[in-house]
Design a protein around this motif. Structure first.
Motif, short mmCIF file in Angstrom:
data_model
loop_
_atom_site.label_atom_id
_atom_site.label_comp_id
_atom_site.label_asym_id
_atom_site.label_seq_id
_atom_site.Cartn_x
_atom_site.Cartn_y
_atom_site.Cartn_z
N LYS A 1 8.60 5.60 -21.37
CA LYS A 1 8.37 6.36 -20.15
C LYS A 1 7.76 5.48 -19.06
N ILE A 2 6.84 4.60 -19.44
CA ILE A 2 6.24 3.69 -18.45
C ILE A 2 7.32 2.86 -17.76
N VAL A 3 8.16 2.24 -18.54
CA VAL A 3 9.16 1.34 -17.98
C VAL A 3 10.23 2.12 -17.21
N ALA A 4 10.75 3.20 -17.80
CA ALA A 4 11.82 3.95 -17.17
C ALA A 4 11.37 4.59 -15.86
N SER A 5 10.19 5.19 -15.85
CA SER A 5 9.72 5.85 -14.64
C SER A 5 9.35 4.84 -13.56
N ALA A 6 8.78 3.69 -13.95
CA ALA A 6 8.49 2.65 -12.97
C ALA A 6 9.78 2.14 -12.33
N LEU A 7 10.83 2.02 -13.14
CA LEU A 7 12.13 1.61 -12.59
C LEU A 7 12.67 2.68 -11.63
N ASP B 1 0.86 -1.18 0.00
CA ASP B 1 0.00 0.00 0.00
C ASP B 1 0.90 1.23 0.00
N PRO B 2 0.94 1.99 -1.11
CA PRO B 2 1.83 3.17 -1.16
C PRO B 2 1.52 4.21 -0.11
N ASN B 3 0.29 4.21 0.44
CA ASN B 3 -0.08 5.20 1.45
C ASN B 3 0.25 4.74 2.86
N ALA B 4 0.89 3.58 2.99
CA ALA B 4 1.28 3.06 4.31
C ALA B 4 2.76 2.72 4.30
N PHE B 5 3.39 2.85 5.45
CA PHE B 5 4.81 2.52 5.56
C PHE B 5 4.99 1.01 5.48
N GLY B 6 5.95 0.58 4.68
CA GLY B 6 6.23 -0.83 4.54
C GLY B 6 7.36 -1.27 5.46
N PRO B 7 7.65 -2.56 5.47
CA PRO B 7 8.75 -3.08 6.30
C PRO B 7 10.10 -2.66 5.74
N PRO B 8 11.16 -2.74 6.56
CA PRO B 8 12.50 -2.39 6.07
C PRO B 8 12.92 -3.31 4.92
N SER B 9 13.83 -2.81 4.13
CA SER B 9 14.33 -3.60 3.01
C SER B 9 15.07 -4.84 3.50
N ALA B 10 14.96 -5.88 2.71
CA ALA B 10 15.64 -7.13 3.04
C ALA B 10 17.15 -7.02 2.90
N TRP B 11 17.65 -5.96 2.26
CA TRP B 11 19.08 -5.86 1.96
C TRP B 11 19.88 -5.14 3.03
N GLY B 12 19.23 -4.61 4.04
CA GLY B 12 19.96 -3.90 5.08
C GLY B 12 20.67 -2.67 4.53
N ALA B 13 21.95 -2.50 4.87
CA ALA B 13 22.71 -1.34 4.40
C ALA B 13 22.92 -1.35 2.89
N LEU B 14 22.82 -2.53 2.29
CA LEU B 14 23.00 -2.61 0.84
C LEU B 14 21.87 -1.92 0.06
N VAL B 15 20.83 -1.49 0.78
CA VAL B 15 19.75 -0.75 0.12
C VAL B 15 20.29 0.53 -0.52
N ILE B 16 21.46 0.97 -0.07
CA ILE B 16 22.11 2.14 -0.66
C ILE B 16 22.33 1.94 -2.17
N LEU B 17 22.58 0.69 -2.56
CA LEU B 17 22.88 0.41 -3.97
C LEU B 17 21.63 0.20 -4.82
N VAL B 18 20.46 0.07 -4.19
CA VAL B 18 19.23 -0.18 -4.95
C VAL B 18 18.94 0.93 -5.96
N PRO B 19 18.99 2.22 -5.56
CA PRO B 19 18.77 3.27 -6.55
C PRO B 19 19.81 3.28 -7.67
N VAL B 20 21.03 2.85 -7.36
CA VAL B 20 22.08 2.81 -8.38
C VAL B 20 21.75 1.78 -9.45
N VAL B 21 21.36 0.58 -9.01
CA VAL B 21 21.02 -0.48 -9.98
C VAL B 21 19.84 -0.05 -10.84
N GLY B 22 18.79 0.47 -10.20
CA GLY B 22 17.63 0.92 -10.97
C GLY B 22 17.99 2.05 -11.91
#
Length: 589
Positions: free
Chosen positions: A117-123, A54-75
């Motif tokens: 645009k659909i694919v790039a923005s979703a990424l 649910d985008p309007n609710a806070f979700g659980p922490p990422s499964a990657w821990g500190a490696l979440v720093i690299l998630v925006p880089v990969v995307g």
């Protein structure tokens, strides 16, 4: 090279039917986009193939821990590859590219832009870039409208109308705000507002809204559970003073947002790095910010659109002034870095986040200092959303109506109007451009900031016409006409008469006296301009324009009285050059 097909004009009914198709495709595109964002978010942050979020609710922490720093880089690296490979114009916010297409490309948008645009923005959004959903949906809807206009093919104004209709449909499908979506197209995109352009926009927007509600429900964008239903009590005068002061603060923040977008774009473009390295650097900065915010607060807050944080501020889940102001500043940094580094997404969604946190911080501070709670923190956040987004985009009506449609709280409308008006005025002092036009203007692609309803159009023909008119027979020689030209006049219109019939019109100027070689035996009938039409003195200039356009006329002879038009009934002449001068004077007034 294949010759382009001749454009054809279709009827308004046919244009409206095409608008229905634009609304359907845009609504389905919005549904696909939302599903894709959810799938990619779960994949990037939790390593799962799921649509449960649910985008309007806070979700659980990422499964990657500190490696979440690299998630925006990969995307981000995937985004750069897709954009460079298929459609470079899909980079950035999206609305600016649509504006450029309308004003500089005749409404032409390449068909592959929408899918890219659909694919790039979703990424971008799914991997944590700080961008909004509205830009992609505007470009998706506009792209389909342009594709239809090119395939048929349509006249430029009809193609542009479908482009604007697609943009409005995209906004409606994104936020479930049909009224604001129509105003968005009118305030920011349509060069002309008339029944022939307004109706297709309304139809496409309505169809996209209905389709979105069938698929996702009719609830507003924010479900503010736990809040008492807003009453209809008047807002206290002291609260209005507080809101007016906040308008200044909001305008300052909006101006900073506009300038920071341009600054970051320049800095990243100026780096001696390739597009992949620039993007990786920017997305690494965003990843560090995400993880830092998570370690301090327990939530990522500034990633993606940030609707969960916005709703938490409005419902009282977040109310600490220092924290809210810090989130405002961090979101400003994350958004400008994301877009400067090449992310694909909108600027309006982040503006709502910044407005909510800045308004919440201000409201919480005012309540703590004064104890006066006529407006709560959540209501200040709503006012902040309208004023900040309005200041940043310059679209006052759109943002005020949109916030009302998103939160369904009538109590904040009047304060929001005050704050938004002040914010837009103050933001304009800092930057004459808005978030959509600032980078276009830097490339020499200026977009009109106002939509003029030109007062010249309601003037009558007799108010515009030149009365320096003389009637001469077609057999008269040129020197006869020059002799009839008074010395004090700069020019003289000659109505050339062939008996009781008007044969043409001629403009004589004093400079012609010096051209002895043209005097000779030339008659006025031989050189008279026959490209003219007729109009009564009381006809509006709007109708005069239409008549000139249909007849391809260079002159309008203003005729007094009815019956057969005779030369002696001509009371004045309107030339195209006069119209240009009069319009310029109107804009300069």
């Amino acid at each position: 090279m294949r010759p382009q097909a001749e454009p054809r004009r279709i009827t308004l009914v046919e244009l409206c039917l095409l608008a229905v198709a634009v609304g359907v495709v845009t609504g389905l595109g919005a549904a696909a986009f939302r599903v894709l964002v959810l799938a990619l978010y779960n994949l990037f942050f939790h390593g799962s193939l799921s649509l449960e979020h649910d985008p309007n609710a806070f979700g659980p922490p990422s499964a990657w821990g500190a490696l979440v720093i690299l998630v925006p880089v990969v995307g981000g690296l995937l985004v750069v590859w897709i954009i460079n490979r298929f459609a470079p114009e899909a980079r950035g916010a999206g609305v600016a590219q649509v504006m450029h297409a309308i004003y500089y490309e005749g409404g032409r948008i390449r068909p592959q832009v929408a899918l890219t645009k659909i694919v790039a923005s979703a990424l971008s959004i799914g991997s944590g870039a700080s961008v909004g959903r509205e830009g992609p949906m505007v470009q998706i809807g506009s792209g389909f409208g342009s594709t239809i206009g090119g395939l048929l093919p349509l006249e430029p104004w009809q193609r542009i109308t479908l482009v604007a209709a697609g943009a409005g449909a995209g906004i409606a499908a994104t936020f479930n705000t049909p009224l604001a979506a129509v105003l968005f197209a009118v305030e920011l995109l349509l060069p002309e507002v008339s029944p022939r352009t307004f109706l297709p926009v309304v139809i496409a927007t309505g169809v996209a809204t209905h389709l979105g509600r069938l698929l996702f429900g009719a609830q507003p964008a924010f479900t503010l559970t736990g809040l008492a239903p807003p009453g209809f009590e008047d807002v206290h005068f002291l609260s209005l003073l507080s809101v007016a002061l906040f308008g200044l603060l909001s305008g300052l923040g909006a101006g900073l947002y506009v300038l920071a977008l341009r600054f970051m774009q320049q800095r990243f473009d100026g780096l001696p790095l390739g597009p992949y390295a620039r993007n990786a650097l920017g997305m690494l900065m965003v990843g560090v910010l995400l993880y830092g915010v998570f370690k301090l607060t327990g939530q990522y807050h500034i990633h993606g659109v940030g609707t969960a944080t916005v709703e938490a501020v409005m419902t009282g889940g977040l109310g600490e002034p220092v924290l809210l102001f810090a989130l405002f500043a961090l979101k400003l940094l994350a958004t400008t870095v994301s877009l400067g580094a090449g992310a694909s997404g909108g600027v309006f969604g982040p503006a709502l986040f910044m407005g909510a946190t800045l308004g919440g911080a201000y409201g919480a501070a005012i309540i703590a200092l004064t104890g006066f709670e006529d407006l709560g923190v959540g209501e200040y956040a709503m006012i902040g959303m309208a004023s900040f987004a309005g200041g940043a985009t310059g679209a006052a009506m759109t943002t005020i109506v949109m916030i009302f449609e998103m939160v369904r709280n009538y109590h904040v409308v009047f304060p929001a109007i005050i704050a938004t008006a002040i914010a837009i005025g103050f933001c304009r002092l800092l930057s004459k451009e808005n978030v959509y036009t600032v980078n276009l203007a830097a490339r020499g692609r200026n977009i009109p900031q106002e939509r003029h309803s030109n007062m010249f159009l309601v003037r009558h023909a007799e108010e515009v016409m030149s009365r320096s008119v003389v009637v001469l027979p077609a057999k008269a020689h040129l020197q006869d006409g020059l002799a009839a030209l008074p010395a004090s006049e700069d020019s003289q219109y000659v109505v050339v008469a062939d008996g009781p019939r008007i044969a043409g019109v001629l403009l004589l100027t004093p400079s012609l006296r010096a051209l002895e070689d043209v005097h000779g035996t030339v008659t006025l009938g031989e050189i008279a301009d026959r490209s003219f039409t007729l109009a009564p003195p009381g006809m509006s200039m709007f109708d005069v324009f239409r008549r000139m356009g249909r007849r391809k006329a260079r002159y309008v002879l203003v005729i007094q009285g009815g019956g057969v038009p005779r030369p002696e009934k001509v009371r004045g002449v309107i030339a195209r050059a006069q119209i240009t001068d009069a319009v310029v004077d109107t804009f300069a007034a």
